[in-house]
Design a protein around this motif. Structure first.
Motif, mmCIF file in Angstrom:
data_model
loop_
_atom_site.group_PDB
_atom_site.id
_atom_site.type_symbol
_atom_site.label_atom_id
_atom_site.label_comp_id
_atom_site.label_asym_id
_atom_site.label_seq_id
_atom_site.Cartn_x
_atom_site.Cartn_y
_atom_site.Cartn_z
ATOM 1 N N ILE A 13 0.861 -1.185 0.000
ATOM 2 C CA ILE A 13 0.000 0.000 0.000
ATOM 3 C C ILE A 13 0.897 1.236 0.000
ATOM 4 N N PRO A 14 0.632 2.225 -0.843
ATOM 5 C CA PRO A 14 1.449 3.446 -0.826
ATOM 6 C C PRO A 14 1.475 4.071 0.569
ATOM 7 N N PRO A 15 2.633 4.562 1.013
ATOM 8 C CA PRO A 15 2.778 5.094 2.373
ATOM 9 C C PRO A 15 1.769 6.181 2.736
ATOM 10 N N SER A 19 -0.716 5.755 6.028
ATOM 11 C CA SER A 19 -0.626 6.699 7.150
ATOM 12 C C SER A 19 -1.919 7.477 7.358
ATOM 13 N N SER A 20 -2.813 7.460 6.380
ATOM 14 C CA SER A 20 -4.096 8.143 6.513
ATOM 15 C C SER A 20 -5.185 7.257 7.118
ATOM 16 N N LEU A 37 5.626 -1.992 9.232
ATOM 17 C CA LEU A 37 4.662 -0.943 8.875
ATOM 18 C C LEU A 37 3.450 -0.960 9.799
ATOM 19 N N VAL A 38 2.967 -2.143 10.106
ATOM 20 C CA VAL A 38 1.781 -2.261 10.958
ATOM 21 C C VAL A 38 2.099 -1.845 12.388
ATOM 22 N N VAL A 39 3.267 -2.230 12.894
ATOM 23 C CA VAL A 39 3.651 -1.815 14.250
ATOM 24 C C VAL A 39 3.716 -0.294 14.323
ATOM 25 N N ALA A 40 4.245 0.348 13.294
ATOM 26 C CA ALA A 40 4.274 1.817 13.265
ATOM 27 C C ALA A 40 2.857 2.386 13.201
#
Length: 104
Positions: A13-15, A19-20, A37-40
């Protein structure tokens, strides 16, 4: 407007989109990049510090369990990630023909 993104590989998925996303439900992930990515996204990996316990948990979540984080609340305690067991729905699994008909 509601948008739901469902993927087996969050790293694809595009960052800007990831993040949205304010709401997140995560099942078992094997890929280390996906877990990072999921932990973040769970707000557990700030400034490059990896929360190893969350990453290990995500790698070995049992079938039928998930970690969820819902992003809209007035109290910060209400946006903390939590372990959940989603209810299973009694529904027929779509056939290949059903899927192809939907996709057109």
């Amino acid at each position: 407007m509601w948008l739901h993104i469902i993927t087996q590989s969050p790293s694809l998925i595009p960052p800007g989109i990831l993040s949205s996303c304010n709401n997140l439900i995560v099942n078992q992930l094997k890929n280390a990049k996906d877990r990072d990515l999921v932990v973040a996204a769970l707000a557990r990996s700030e400034k490059g510090l990896l929360d190893v316990q969350y990453s290990r948990l995500i790698a070995r979540l049992p079938i039928g369990q998930a970690i969820a984080k819902f992003g809209y609340a007035f109290d910060s305690a209400d946006v903390e990630p939590f372990l959940m067991r989603p209810r299973l729905l009694k529904a027929a699994e779509p056939s290949d023909e059903d899927i192809l008909r939907i996709l057109g």
